[in-house]
Design an enzyme around this catalytic site. Structure first.
Site, mmCIF file in Angstrom:
data_model
loop_
_atom_site.group_PDB
_atom_site.id
_atom_site.type_symbol
_atom_site.label_atom_id
_atom_site.label_comp_id
_atom_site.label_asym_id
_atom_site.label_seq_id
_atom_site.Cartn_x
_atom_site.Cartn_y
_atom_site.Cartn_z
ATOM 1 N N ARG A 22 -13.553 -5.638 3.976
ATOM 2 C CA ARG A 22 -12.406 -5.539 4.895
ATOM 3 C C ARG A 22 -12.756 -5.719 6.367
ATOM 4 N NH1 ARG A 22 -7.938 -4.028 4.673
ATOM 5 N NH2 ARG A 22 -7.998 -2.050 5.789
ATOM 6 N N ASP A 62 -5.068 3.750 0.053
ATOM 7 C CA ASP A 62 -6.148 3.986 1.027
ATOM 8 C C ASP A 62 -6.523 5.472 1.016
ATOM 9 O OD1 ASP A 62 -7.864 4.018 3.180
ATOM 10 O OD2 ASP A 62 -6.470 3.118 4.609
ATOM 11 N N GLU A 72 -8.974 1.911 -1.540
ATOM 12 C CA GLU A 72 -9.649 1.580 -0.267
ATOM 13 C C GLU A 72 -10.403 2.777 0.288
ATOM 14 O OE1 GLU A 72 -6.875 0.006 2.578
ATOM 15 O OE2 GLU A 72 -8.136 0.607 4.264
ATOM 16 N N GLU A 107 -4.352 -7.644 5.357
ATOM 17 C CA GLU A 107 -3.485 -6.530 5.755
ATOM 18 C C GLU A 107 -2.644 -6.966 6.949
ATOM 19 O OE1 GLU A 107 -5.503 -3.110 7.358
ATOM 20 O OE2 GLU A 107 -3.856 -1.758 6.870
ATOM 21 N N ARG A 136 0.864 -1.188 0.000
ATOM 22 C CA ARG A 136 0.000 0.000 0.000
ATOM 23 C C ARG A 136 0.898 1.235 0.000
ATOM 24 N NH1 ARG A 136 -3.740 2.077 5.021
ATOM 25 N NH2 ARG A 136 -1.873 3.312 5.457
ATOM 26 N N TRP A 156 -11.355 11.414 8.474
ATOM 27 C CA TRP A 156 -9.899 11.212 8.488
ATOM 28 C C TRP A 156 -9.544 9.785 8.143
ATOM 29 C CZ3 TRP A 156 -7.771 7.697 11.924
ATOM 30 C CH2 TRP A 156 -8.593 7.299 13.005
ATOM 31 N N HIS A 177 -9.006 6.684 2.890
ATOM 32 C CA HIS A 177 -9.427 6.962 4.260
ATOM 33 C C HIS A 177 -10.695 7.815 4.338
ATOM 34 C CE1 HIS A 177 -8.246 6.383 8.458
ATOM 35 N NE2 HIS A 177 -7.416 5.516 7.949
ATOM 36 N N GLU A 196 -13.448 -1.570 6.920
ATOM 37 C CA GLU A 196 -12.673 -1.741 8.156
ATOM 38 C C GLU A 196 -13.411 -1.224 9.380
ATOM 39 O OE1 GLU A 196 -9.116 0.504 6.922
ATOM 40 O OE2 GLU A 196 -9.599 1.953 8.480
ATOM 41 N N TYR A 233 -2.178 11.758 8.384
ATOM 42 C CA TYR A 233 -2.395 10.343 8.666
ATOM 43 C C TYR A 233 -2.952 9.622 7.438
ATOM 44 C CZ TYR A 233 -4.095 6.061 10.733
ATOM 45 O OH TYR A 233 -4.325 4.741 11.000
#
Ligand code: GCO
Ligand code: MG
Length: 403
Positions: A284, A211, A237, A340, A147, A403, A213, A263, A159
């Site tokens: 995920r 990702d 992602e 992951e 990733r 975030w 996010h 996630e 982040y």
């Protein structure tokens, strides 16, 4: 067999973990993970005050019934805290059942569908060259899926897009959340440039992932997906926050870029439409947040009907216990996609002795009975809970952002 005692162990060997230990009257015990990053103590109270008193004396072999008892019996269904508590109990019960059967957990789940489990790890950097160097280094270590995230020039590292990804979060994890700055229009043209450079450097064999996010809208995600198509990413992602499941139709109408999501999902109901309408390619969910082995097995079996593959969330805040449980499910199911694996700090490895092992770009479960992960309570006692939060994000004008 009866449940005699249930301990909840909170320890911070670099990251906070909430671990459940179910002890039976026959001496067998099982270990579960119930960690919710940044909300750890809420799960502890849920378990200690409301769950554990109701489970003492029950038969630990009745895993499905206990799952339903905690899910339906609470009246208040779903939600990250409830589901993490159920997950911790469920993972520990499967550990006990597999130990009682004298088998590794994957055998109870139907046996081995594969010998090794493909993982991906993270690379971040302040600029494109730094990321490319990091990816080359990981590739040389044998990783087959990576990733890649890059900071936005002119903005401080953020982040998930800079070096502040999981394994190097370092200064980004504080006793109060750090506030970071986000800019969609600066981010959007940057990402395709990163992957163009990566393909030029590492070629086409390596799986590359990214990702977002949860920071874009569906039409922005559709644009990014189209721009990334030439570089054939394994997945994009969390392009968009997923409360609005039908929002993903818009992305699908515009791009063939595979999408990964889930996630922060806790139940099948969070992704039922996404899966049944084939709006995503990878789901995920992870054992610690989506109802344990029972929960994720149910979701992955449902997903298999719709050509959606598994991709258990596995950052550093998913403890080695949940990782162990994930890996046994990964090994058994027909529709495994990828796992992951951010790796862990040395202190974390020491506190959770485990049978799983990494070799290059793959993990193996090992053949220990149960899920193969234990907790060393003496080591745990050395690392008391410490308040720790990941950063939050605001747009450049101060608007609170995902975030
Ligand atoms: C990932 C994630 C994590 C989460 C973290 C939240 O893809 O691994 O996005 O880095 O942000 O697990 O607690
Ligand atoms: Mg993520």
């Amino acid at each position: 067999m009866k449940i005699k005692d249930i301990k909840v162990i909170v320890a911070s060997p670099g990251r906070n973990f909430v671990t459940v230990k179910i002890i039976t009257d026959e001496g067998l015990y099982g270990i579960g993970d119930a960690t919710v990053n940044g909300r750890e103590k809420a799960v502890v109270s849920y378990l200690v005050d409301h769950v554990i008193p109701c489970l003492i004396g029950r038969d630990p072999m009745q895993i499905e019934d206990i799952w339903q008892y905690l899910y339906k019996g609470a009246y208040w269904r779903r939600g990250p805290i409830t589901m993490a508590a159920i997950s911790g109990i469920d993972i520990a019960l499967w550990d006990i059942k597999a130990k009682a059967a004298n088998m590794p957990l994957y055998q109870l789940l139907g046996g081995s569908s594969r010998e090794r489990i493909m993982i991906y790890q993270h690379v971040g950097g302040l600029d494109i060259n730094e990321v490319v160097e990091g990816v080359v280094r990981l590739k040389e270590r044998g990783l087959v899926a990576i990733r890649a995230q890059v900071s936005i020039p002119g903005l401080p590292p953020i982040y998930g897009t800079g070096p502040s990804t999981d394994q190097s979060a370092g200064g980004m994890i504080q006793a109060r959340p750090v506030e970071e700055v986000w800019s969609t229009h600066k981010y959007m043209p940057l990402v395709p440039k990163l992957f163009e450079k990566l393909r030029d450097t590492v070629g086409w064999d390596l799986h590359l992932l990214h990702d977002v996010h949860h920071r874009l809208t569906p039409i922005e995600a559709a644009r990014l997906g189209k721009d990334l198509e030439p570089f054939r990413l394994f997945w994009l992602e969390d392009p968009v926050p997923a409360e609005l499941q039908e929002g993903f139709r818009l992305i699908r109408q515009h791009t063939t870029q595979p999408i990964a999501l889930g996630e922060i999902f806790n139940t099948i109901w969070d992704c039922q439409q996404l899966i049944a309408e084939q709006l995503i390619d990878y789901i995920r969910v992870t054992s610690v947040h989506a109802g344990g082995v029972t929960g994720i097995k149910r979701i992955f079996d449902f997903a298999s009907i719709y050509h959606v593959r598994s991709a258990c969330h596995g950052p550093m805040d998913v403890s080695p216990v949940a990782m162990g449980a994930n890996l046994h499910v990964d090994r058994a199911i027909p529709n495994f996609g990828i796992q992951e694996y951010s790796g862990y700090l040395e202190e974390t490895h020491a506190m959770f002795p485990h049978a799983f092992a990494q070799s290059g770009g793959y993990l193996t479960t090992g053949e220990a009975i149960g899920h193969g992960v234990d907790i060393d309570e003496k080591i745990a006692a050395k690392y008391p809970y410490e308040a720790a939060y990941l950063p939050v994000a605001r747009a450049e004008d101060g608007t609170m952002w995902s975030w």
